[in-house]
Enzyme design. Structure first.
Site, PDB file in Angstrom:
ATOM      1  N   ASN A  23       0.828  -1.219   0.020  1.00  0.00           N
ATOM      2  CA  ASN A  23      -0.053  -0.041   0.079  1.00  0.00           C
ATOM      3  C   ASN A  23       0.957   1.262  -0.051  1.00  0.00           C
ATOM      4  O   ASN A  23       2.199   1.171   0.103  1.00  0.00           O
ATOM      5  CB  ASN A  23      -0.884  -0.031   1.165  1.00  0.00           C
ATOM      6  CG  ASN A  23      -0.272  -0.015   2.444  1.00  0.00           C
ATOM      7  OD1 ASN A  23       0.400   0.781   2.849  1.00  0.00           O
ATOM      8  ND2 ASN A  23      -0.288  -1.150   3.320  1.00  0.00           N
ATOM      9  N   ASP A  33       1.990  -8.388   1.381  1.00  0.00           N
ATOM     10  CA  ASP A  33       2.866  -7.421   2.247  1.00  0.00           C
ATOM     11  C   ASP A  33       3.088  -8.078   3.422  1.00  0.00           C
ATOM     12  O   ASP A  33       4.532  -7.975   3.789  1.00  0.00           O
ATOM     13  CB  ASP A  33       1.871  -6.251   2.221  1.00  0.00           C
ATOM     14  CG  ASP A  33       2.801  -5.024   2.366  1.00  0.00           C
ATOM     15  OD1 ASP A  33       3.996  -5.042   2.424  1.00  0.00           O
ATOM     16  OD2 ASP A  33       2.100  -3.902   2.681  1.00  0.00           O
ATOM     17  N   SER A 121      -3.591  -6.596  -6.554  1.00  0.00           N
ATOM     18  CA  SER A 121      -5.199  -6.074  -6.214  1.00  0.00           C
ATOM     19  C   SER A 121      -6.160  -7.182  -6.339  1.00  0.00           C
ATOM     20  O   SER A 121      -7.302  -6.658  -5.936  1.00  0.00           O
ATOM     21  CB  SER A 121      -5.326  -4.862  -7.157  1.00  0.00           C
ATOM     22  OG  SER A 121      -4.725  -3.934  -7.135  1.00  0.00           O
TER      23      SER A 121
HETATM   24  N1  AR6 Z   1       2.099 -15.219  -1.938  1.00  0.00           N
HETATM   25  C1  AR6 Z   1       1.339 -15.255  -2.922  1.00  0.00           C
HETATM   26  N2  AR6 Z   1       0.199 -14.659  -2.840  1.00  0.00           N
HETATM   27  C2  AR6 Z   1      -0.239 -14.436  -1.841  1.00  0.00           C
HETATM   28  C3  AR6 Z   1       0.222 -14.499  -0.584  1.00  0.00           C
HETATM   29  C4  AR6 Z   1       1.667 -14.987  -0.615  1.00  0.00           C
HETATM   30  N3  AR6 Z   1       2.206 -15.232   0.414  1.00  0.00           N
HETATM   31  N4  AR6 Z   1      -0.651 -14.033   0.370  1.00  0.00           N
HETATM   32  C5  AR6 Z   1      -1.660 -13.727  -0.212  1.00  0.00           C
HETATM   33  N5  AR6 Z   1      -1.524 -13.867  -1.431  1.00  0.00           N
HETATM   34  P1  AR6 Z   1      -3.065  -9.092  -1.254  1.00  0.00           P
HETATM   35  P2  AR6 Z   1      -3.956  -6.472  -2.912  1.00  0.00           P
HETATM   36  C6  AR6 Z   1      -2.585 -13.629  -2.776  1.00  0.00           C
HETATM   37  O1  AR6 Z   1      -4.685  -8.853  -0.548  1.00  0.00           O
HETATM   38  O2  AR6 Z   1      -5.299  -7.006  -3.044  1.00  0.00           O
HETATM   39  C7  AR6 Z   1      -2.167  -5.379   2.163  1.00  0.00           C
HETATM   40  O3  AR6 Z   1      -2.815  -5.317   3.160  1.00  0.00           O
HETATM   41  C8  AR6 Z   1      -3.878 -13.218  -2.489  1.00  0.00           C
HETATM   42  O4  AR6 Z   1      -4.613 -14.431  -2.189  1.00  0.00           O
HETATM   43  O5  AR6 Z   1      -1.750  -9.319  -0.670  1.00  0.00           O
HETATM   44  O6  AR6 Z   1      -2.920  -5.671  -3.924  1.00  0.00           O
HETATM   45  C9  AR6 Z   1      -1.307  -4.375   1.623  1.00  0.00           C
HETATM   46  O7  AR6 Z   1      -0.728  -3.516   2.612  1.00  0.00           O
HETATM   47  C10 AR6 Z   1      -4.497 -12.397  -3.859  1.00  0.00           C
HETATM   48  O8  AR6 Z   1      -4.687 -13.307  -5.061  1.00  0.00           O
HETATM   49  O9  AR6 Z   1      -2.931  -7.534  -2.097  1.00  0.00           O
HETATM   50  C11 AR6 Z   1      -2.276  -3.429   1.002  1.00  0.00           C
HETATM   51  O10 AR6 Z   1      -2.950  -2.795   2.184  1.00  0.00           O
HETATM   52  C12 AR6 Z   1      -3.231 -11.618  -4.198  1.00  0.00           C
HETATM   53  O11 AR6 Z   1      -2.065 -12.346  -3.479  1.00  0.00           O
HETATM   54  C13 AR6 Z   1      -3.453  -4.301   0.315  1.00  0.00           C
HETATM   55  O12 AR6 Z   1      -3.243  -5.590   1.298  1.00  0.00           O
HETATM   56  C14 AR6 Z   1      -3.079 -10.253  -3.670  1.00  0.00           C
HETATM   57  O13 AR6 Z   1      -3.713 -10.210  -2.289  1.00  0.00           O
HETATM   58  C15 AR6 Z   1      -3.101  -4.737  -1.122  1.00  0.00           C
HETATM   59  O14 AR6 Z   1      -3.924  -5.647  -1.535  1.00  0.00           O
END
Ligand code: AR6
Length: 167
Positions: A23, A33, A121
């Protein structure tokens, strides 16, 4: 450029750079993250804080990317990018495409040949995964870059299937 799909955890990837779905605060969060900062240790956050104090006082804008050390991760660098929050009233696809383009540009600057991306995202930021996958695949394929291997690392079956279709 070779584009491959892996089902798994991005923090375990042996790549030159792994991309963080961050973020704009650059100070951590949940999802990818949270996992990157947990597994990569405090060195990443230290560099993120320095970036906030120097180049990005107002935070990293949506669609842009910046690199730090990868700390204790197997990768050498983390490229932090800020995806757009999904909106049903406004088309923010260009900003999502920009995340991939800008991350590849930063990878080129670093000299990173193998880059692992999550589905930016498609988690907390609410993007429908089929659409997110299409934008991701189309954009990396259309970007002129020295990166030789793009690896999409998908955390669950639904995301994996969506990227398989997009490919
Ligand atoms: N490895 C690979 N993919 C993952 C992992 C992992 N360890 N963990 C989750 N995913 P997201 P965003 C997948 O929420 O939507 C955070 O709080 C997950 O299932 O990580 O861009 C940041 O600080 C999904 O398909 O990222 C921001 O505030 C994808 O990764 C916000 O979330 C992205 O999910 C960003 O949200």
């Amino acid at each position: 450029m070779r584009v491959t799909l892996v089902r798994g955890d991005i923090t375990e990837q042996d790549a030159d750079a792994v991309v963080n779905a961050a973020n704009s605060s650059l100070l951590g969060g949940g999802g990818v993250d949270g996992a990157i900062h947990r597994r990569g240790g405090p060195a990443i956050l230290r560099e993120c804080r320095e970036l906030r104090a120097s180049r990005y006082g107002g935070g990293l804008p949506t669609g842009q990317a910046v690199a730090t050390t990868a700390g204790d991760l197997p990768a050498r660098w983390v490229i932090h990018t800020v995806g757009p929050v999904h909106s049903s009233t406004e088309d923010r696809s260009d900003l999502l495409a920009s995340c991939y383009r800008e991350s590849l540009r930063v990878a080129d600057e670093l000299g990173a040949a193998v880059v692992a991306f999550p589905a930016v995202s498609a988690g907390v930021y609410g993007w429908p995964v089929g659409d997110a996958a299409r934008i991701a695949v189309e954009t990396v394929r259309a970007t002129a870059t020295k990166v030789t291997d793009v690896r999409f690392v998908l955390f669950n079956e639904e995301a994996y299937t969506a990227f398989e279709r997009a490919l």
